[in-house]
Design an enzyme around this catalytic site. Sequence first.
Site, PDB file in Angstrom:
ATOM      1  CG  HIS A 152      59.240   9.882  34.540  1.00  0.00           C
ATOM      2  ND1 HIS A 152      58.648   9.614  35.751  1.00  0.00           N
ATOM      3  CD2 HIS A 152      60.226   8.967  34.400  1.00  0.00           C
ATOM      4  CE1 HIS A 152      59.257   8.582  36.321  1.00  0.00           C
ATOM      5  NE2 HIS A 152      60.226   8.192  35.519  1.00  0.00           N
ATOM      6  CE1 TYR A 192      52.568  14.337  42.908  1.00  0.00           C
ATOM      7  CE2 TYR A 192      52.772  13.485  40.671  1.00  0.00           C
ATOM      8  CZ  TYR A 192      53.277  14.228  41.725  1.00  0.00           C
ATOM      9  OH  TYR A 192      54.484  14.859  41.593  1.00  0.00           O
ATOM     10  N   PRO A 238      55.573  19.804  49.152  1.00  0.00           N
ATOM     11  CG  PRO A 238      56.040  17.780  50.198  1.00  0.00           C
ATOM     12  CD  PRO A 238      55.578  19.172  50.482  1.00  0.00           C
ATOM     13  CE  LYS A 277      56.189  23.469  39.613  1.00  0.00           C
ATOM     14  NZ  LYS A 277      56.781  23.395  38.273  1.00  0.00           N
ATOM     15  CE1 TYR A 335      54.232  17.153  39.109  1.00  0.00           C
ATOM     16  CE2 TYR A 335      55.548  16.481  37.209  1.00  0.00           C
ATOM     17  CZ  TYR A 335      55.150  16.280  38.525  1.00  0.00           C
ATOM     18  OH  TYR A 335      55.659  15.241  39.264  1.00  0.00           O
TER      19      TYR A 335
END
Length: 387
Positions: free
Chosen positions: A72, A198, A290, A294, A380
Amino acid sequence: MRTQVAVVGAGPAGLLLAHLLRLEGVDAVVLESRQREHVLGRIRAGVLEHGTVELLREAGLGDRLDRVGLEHHGFSLRFDRADHRVPLTELTGRSITVYGQQEVVRDLVEAAESEPCFGVSDVVLHDVTSDRPSVGFTDADGREHVLRCDVIAGCDGFRGVSRSAIPASELTCLERVFPFAWLGILAKTAPAHHELIYAHHERGFALHSMRSAELTRLYLQVGPDERMEDWSDERVWDELALRLEVDGDFELVPGPLVDKGITMMRAFVAEPMRYGRLFLAGDAAHIVPPTGAKGLNLAVADVRLLSRALTAWLLHGREGDALSYSDTRLRGVWRAERFSSEMTAMLHRSADPFERRLSLARLRSVASSTAAATALAQDYVGASEDA
């Protein structure tokens, strides 16, 4: 029994550590209380940072990852009924890969020169501050053993025995329990979007993820006292559709559920991560919420450093990196804790109206500022090797 490194726990941290050590010529034995089928069947997170993917490839574990992993180059933030894409590769030059943790574990078990000792019990760590530590255990056939070693690696998770081998007077445990939980499902249906979503909604957070072209992983923010029996499949799908909805073309297609459960949200760090010749790695040392994906990546960063440090010590007599392991890794752990906590606060619905408005302000900043989006993207994807 004798080995150089006794590894307690056959999760991704323990298996990867043993694999990396063996590549360098260091002998390791892995002990695991669960049976093989349970270890291979555990469904866990599946977002791999750029550095994690590179390490797995370098370790000869990239064949299936490259075939079926989903690379991605961005993800979506949804709020105010609109979709705002964070272009990870454009902002950082790096990507992430969706590849289930159970797939990583399967690759490691299949690549192991010797099978981990599954189904052991009565595991006890002895003399961890001496130069002759050992691990006592009973094997799956009921026979008692003592595994003598140079070093013990505690990779047996949050509830394992390794961390408890450190005296309470020598250990500081810091914990935060969040006032909500995640209801997660794994469904046999094609993902409704090609990247992760998200979503920040007035009814609570939602996450759209995937495991393959046929399996979708989805989560809902729920109360910490929610009961699974109060959430019918129909109610779960209705709530997901509501929270993920945007003005535009988006359709969530329900499918049969493979897995369903509620997970509490917590953050936890144990300091130090080394006590004598006992080294902690993965969930035995730290837990992150979560939201920032990570957990697995932190475990990989732990064992990447630990494998190098132990190789330098046990093969070449250079103990400096092993002695500084805890200090070095805790810097990376706390960076990840900071990022994961900020992501959690930004995306989840708080009971506090002031916090709810702060969350929207953070989201709007990321959506409107290249600098803010870049900072988020760097955290990220894992901007540095020990992040």
